[in-house]
Motif scaffolding. Structure first.
Motif, short mmCIF file in Angstrom:
data_model
loop_
_atom_site.label_atom_id
_atom_site.label_comp_id
_atom_site.label_asym_id
_atom_site.label_seq_id
_atom_site.Cartn_x
_atom_site.Cartn_y
_atom_site.Cartn_z
N CYS A 69 35.80 34.87 29.96
CA CYS A 69 34.84 33.87 30.45
C CYS A 69 33.45 34.50 30.47
CB CYS A 69 35.24 33.43 31.85
SG CYS A 69 34.05 32.33 32.62
N TRP A 79 39.79 28.09 38.36
CA TRP A 79 38.58 28.86 38.06
C TRP A 79 37.36 27.98 38.23
CZ3 TRP A 79 38.95 33.90 37.90
CH2 TRP A 79 40.19 34.47 37.62
N CYS A 86 34.46 33.11 38.82
CA CYS A 86 34.80 33.83 37.58
C CYS A 86 34.31 35.27 37.62
CB CYS A 86 34.21 33.11 36.39
SG CYS A 86 34.81 31.42 36.23
N CYS A 137 34.53 27.85 36.65
CA CYS A 137 33.95 27.27 35.44
C CYS A 137 34.76 26.07 34.96
CB CYS A 137 33.87 28.32 34.33
SG CYS A 137 35.46 28.86 33.68
N HIS A 145 37.59 36.22 35.53
CA HIS A 145 38.20 35.25 34.64
C HIS A 145 38.18 35.81 33.21
CE1 HIS A 145 38.29 30.79 33.20
NE2 HIS A 145 39.45 31.39 33.08
ZN LIG Z 1 35.42 31.21 34.09
#
Ligand SMILES: [Zn+2]
Length: 126
Positions: free
Chosen positions: A61, A103, A53, A105, A58
């Motif tokens: 995020c 991604w 990320c 996360c 991202h």
């Molecule tokens: Zn992320």
């Protein structure tokens, strides 16, 4: 570019595990494909990028914060990373590849959701 990308992160390992559980075969670190996708299958023409990320920005995020020191340096670096990602994805799509971005996360927190998406994009479409 050396040092930018973390190798064999737990997010990548998790994605490989998911793909294996779906019965999909793949190769890792595909340096001869645009953007060196983390996981890909040439004969079935799909590629998966497991994006950190922070480095790949991202959107919205918490992991993609921008360091306060040397802000201009980081912003330029991030801009280049994102542009490189876009170019790689466009080149792969042009070559007939299905491209999926995962991604870090997302796969760490909701692996089952990622599994559903990978199944839908890579398995059911073939
Ligand atoms: Zn992320």
């Amino acid at each position: 570019m050396a040092g930018i990308r973390q190798k064999d992160t737990s997010a990548e390992r998790l994605v490989r595990k998911i793909l294996s559980s779906l019965g999909l075969s793949f190769r890792v670190r595909n340096r001869d494909l645009p953007g060196s996708p983390d996981v890909a299958n040439r004969s079935r023409a799909w590629a998966v990028f497991v994006h950190g990320c922070f480095w790949h920005r991202h959107a919205a995020c918490p992991r993609s914060s921008t360091p306060k020191r040397n802000r201009a340096f980081w912003e330029e670096k991030f801009r280049q990373n994102v542009a490189r990602d876009r170019r790689a994805q466009a080149a792969l799509r042009k070559a007939g590849y299905r491209v999926v971005i995962v991604w870090e996360c997302e796969v760490l927190r909701k692996p089952e959701r990622v599994a559903t998406r990978l199944e839908r994009r890579l398995l059911k479409a073939t």
